[in-house]
Design an enzyme around this catalytic site. Structure first.
Site, PDB file in Angstrom:
ATOM      1  CE  LYS A 273      38.304  38.265  34.337  1.00  0.00           C
ATOM      2  NZ  LYS A 273      38.114  37.402  35.533  1.00  0.00           N
TER       3      LYS A 273
ATOM      4  CG  ASP B 283      41.826  39.557  38.919  1.00  0.00           C
ATOM      5  OD1 ASP B 283      42.133  40.606  39.538  1.00  0.00           O
ATOM      6  OD2 ASP B 283      42.533  38.531  38.926  1.00  0.00           O
TER       7      ASP B 283
END
Length: 221
Positions: A120, A138
């Protein structure tokens, strides 16, 4: 959600916010990298408060190394997991100096090899600092993708892969920011603001009508 609805959704998000970007404060790829490392399990607001003084003291890997772990901790101690984050930041800075000439690499494998950096974080840096069409999933994006029917998936990676597949190429660069901001301020976890949502009529969430009705009742009261 079919392809026509997806395109309409992105077109509306684009019209509302033509040039979206992160809410983290940064002036260089290095500062963005550090801010994203700090943002794990922390709000952007708290990270920005910490980096306001941290980046004044050290805005390069070399300067951050000179601060040391304790020096970094002094600036970030109000952020969750600050002990491990400060250690990872110093380890990352050492690698940047020793292996990358003090520069943030524009390479996924090299980014993910840095302490405190996962997929991420690498996606955020590649997208925001280097303009790559990556999508960092997320909790907000995971929720929006599943709730709306845009790109359902049981895991973060499944949602990321699905988003990359179904998002038209011209929207991929900004999709990350549109979706995270939509999840943060409109399609929230507990009380989604369906009545104010600009893509509500495109959304496939089965509880949408109940959410709109509840919001109307609350306003009337």
């Amino acid at each position: 959600m079919n392809a026509h609805k997806r395109r309409q959704m992105y077109e509306r998000l684009q019209a509302a916010l033509p040039a979206p970007t992160t809410e983290l404060h940064y002036r260089s790829p290095f500062e963005l990298l550090i801010a994203v490392i700090l943002s794990a399990q922390a709000t952007d607001k708290s990270v920005n408060q910490a980096t306001a003084t941290l980046f004044q003291a050290a805005s390069t890997p070399q300067a951050m190394l000179a601060l040391g772990v304790d020096g970094v901790k002094a600036h970030v101690r109000r952020i969750g997991l600050f002990n491990s984050k400060a250690q990872n930041i110093i380890k990352t800075c050492r690698i940047l100096v020793e292996q990358h000439g003090g520069q943030v690499p524009r390479d996924r494998a090299a980014l993910e090899a840095l302490p405190g950096v996962g997929r991420k974080t690498a996606n955020v840096v590649l997208n925001t600092a280097f303009g790559e069409p990556t999508i960092a999933v997320d909790t907000h994006i995971f929720r929006v993708a599943n709730r709306t029917g845009l790109a359902p998936g049981k895991t973060v990676r499944q949602v990321e892969d699905r988003l990359l597949k179904v998002t038209p190429p011209e929207f991929r660069h900004d999709a990350h920011h549109w979706l995270i901001l939509h999840g943060r301020y409109t399609c929230t976890a507990r009380r989604p603001r369906c009545g104010q949502c600009l893509i509500a009529d495109l959304c496939d969430w089965p509880d949408k009508a109940a959410a709109v009705a509840a919001a109307g009742t609350a306003q009337a009261a």
